[in-house]
Design an enzyme around this catalytic site. Structure first.
Site, PDB file in Angstrom:
ATOM      1  N   LYS A  65       0.817  -1.230   0.000  1.00  0.00           N
ATOM      2  CA  LYS A  65       0.000   0.000   0.000  1.00  0.00           C
ATOM      3  C   LYS A  65       0.849   1.277   0.000  1.00  0.00           C
ATOM      4  O   LYS A  65       0.507   2.246  -0.665  1.00  0.00           O
ATOM      5  CB  LYS A  65      -0.935   0.021   1.206  1.00  0.00           C
ATOM      6  CG  LYS A  65      -2.083  -0.975   1.120  1.00  0.00           C
ATOM      7  CD  LYS A  65      -3.004  -0.800   2.311  1.00  0.00           C
ATOM      8  CE  LYS A  65      -4.128  -1.811   2.299  1.00  0.00           C
ATOM      9  NZ  LYS A  65      -5.120  -1.542   3.345  1.00  0.00           N
ATOM     10  N   ASP A 101     -10.175   2.946   2.302  1.00  0.00           N
ATOM     11  CA  ASP A 101     -10.393   2.408   3.653  1.00  0.00           C
ATOM     12  C   ASP A 101     -11.144   3.412   4.523  1.00  0.00           C
ATOM     13  O   ASP A 101     -11.960   3.035   5.363  1.00  0.00           O
ATOM     14  CB  ASP A 101      -9.054   2.079   4.323  1.00  0.00           C
ATOM     15  CG  ASP A 101      -8.421   0.817   3.746  1.00  0.00           C
ATOM     16  OD1 ASP A 101      -9.164  -0.031   3.219  1.00  0.00           O
ATOM     17  OD2 ASP A 101      -7.182   0.694   3.801  1.00  0.00           O
TER      18      ASP A 101
END
Ligand code: ATR
Length: 278
Positions: A65, A101
């Site tokens: 990420k 997220d």
């Protein structure tokens, strides 16, 4: 035929193919969503070249990420702030990255608690200071939670999070050592576990919810098991709880919409399908 992927290393435990596969079938879309195992050394070439392999985009999971955030041609303001990208797509030949997220966590809270839940929270306590904690803090800052406490086993990591995110919005953001957990729990209207404590095979997150305000909400981002020891303890005390599966489901929505052109719904049927796989 539109193709998308989830890339990680390892990747075999990812539930994302099940989620996107369900939506592809549900909406009758001729597309695929593939699981790709790419080692860190190969990730930069993968990121630069996925669209030449015919992919419209995909999701990025551990350990890529942060690298994805550095390597994309363009990133959203939210991804920039968090230093992490979990969703990729291509626009005018450029690779874009976003972090969904934050939206996933907030959408799940909205669905579970009803809109307006943030009004009485006052103080939120975030336990942990990794990537997931950053997303949760960013979401709570966007909602204007007045005071956010971040407690971590390794205090300097919590202090670093606070340094990086403190200028984003009106919330007061405070890093605390683990020894301060009791007064923090006693103050918090929302407690969120973002550590791996409570995950199957790990020790539970052992905090005393007996001192929580009776109106407190307890959320866990761990979803294996679905009902973590922390959530079970909160239920026993009559506190409202929010489990970790919803964040996983809701963070998938924006990516699917971009690649396949349909904004999918998180339905009870989808939730049951994924829960049955846990
Ligand atoms: P993620 O991106 O999922 O948040 P991460 O960046 O590896 O994952 O962060 C994991 C978090 O869980 C960290 O806050 C970590 O604490 P440390 O910074 O002290 O390592 C926390 N964590 C993991 N195992 C833990 C344990 N046994 N006790 C307390 N905290 C733990």
């Amino acid at each position: 035929m539109t193709k998308a992927f989830v890339v990680g290393h390892p990747i075999k435990h990812s539930r994302s193919p099940l989620i996107h596969g369900y939506w592809l079938k549900e909406y009758g879309i001729a597309g695929t969503y593939e699981r790709l195992d790419v080692a860190p050394a190969e990730f930069p070439d993968f990121l630069k070249g996925f669209h030449r392999q015919g992919f419209a985009g995909g999701n990025v999971t551990l350990p890529h990420k942060e690298a994805a955030c550095r390597l994309v041609d363009r990133r959203t303001e939210r991804a920039e702030r968090l230093g992490a990208v979990n969703t990729l797509w291509v626009e005018d030949g450029l690779v874009w990255g976003d972090n969904t997220d934050v939206l996933g966590f907030m959408a799940h809270l909205d669905r579970s608690l009803g809109t307006g839940w943030e009004q009485p929270v006052g103080t939120a306590l975030i336990i942990g200071a990794g990537g997931a904690a950053r997303a949760v803090v960013a979401g709570l800052q966007e909602r204007g939670i007045p005071r956010i406490l971040v407690i971590n086993r390794t205090l300097p990591k919590a202090q670093e999070l606070v340094r990086d995110l403190r200028d984003e919005g009106p919330s007061s953001l405070v890093a605390l050592p683990w020894a301060d957990i009791d007064p923090a729990v006693a103050e918090a209207g929302l407690v969120v576990n973002t550590t791996s404590l409570g995950m199957a095979g790990q020790p539970p997150l052992d905090i005393d919810l007996g001192i929580s305000p009776g109106t407190a909400v307890v959320a866990d981002i761990v979803y294996v098991p679905l009902r973590t020891p922390l959530l079970a303890a909160a239920e026993t005390r009559g506190l409202r709880t929010v489990d970790g599966l919803g964040m996983l489901l809701h963070q998938a929505v924006p990516g699917f919409a971009r690649w396949f052109g349909v904004t999918p719904q998180v339905t009870p049927e989808l939730r049951a399908l994924i829960a049955a796989d846990i």
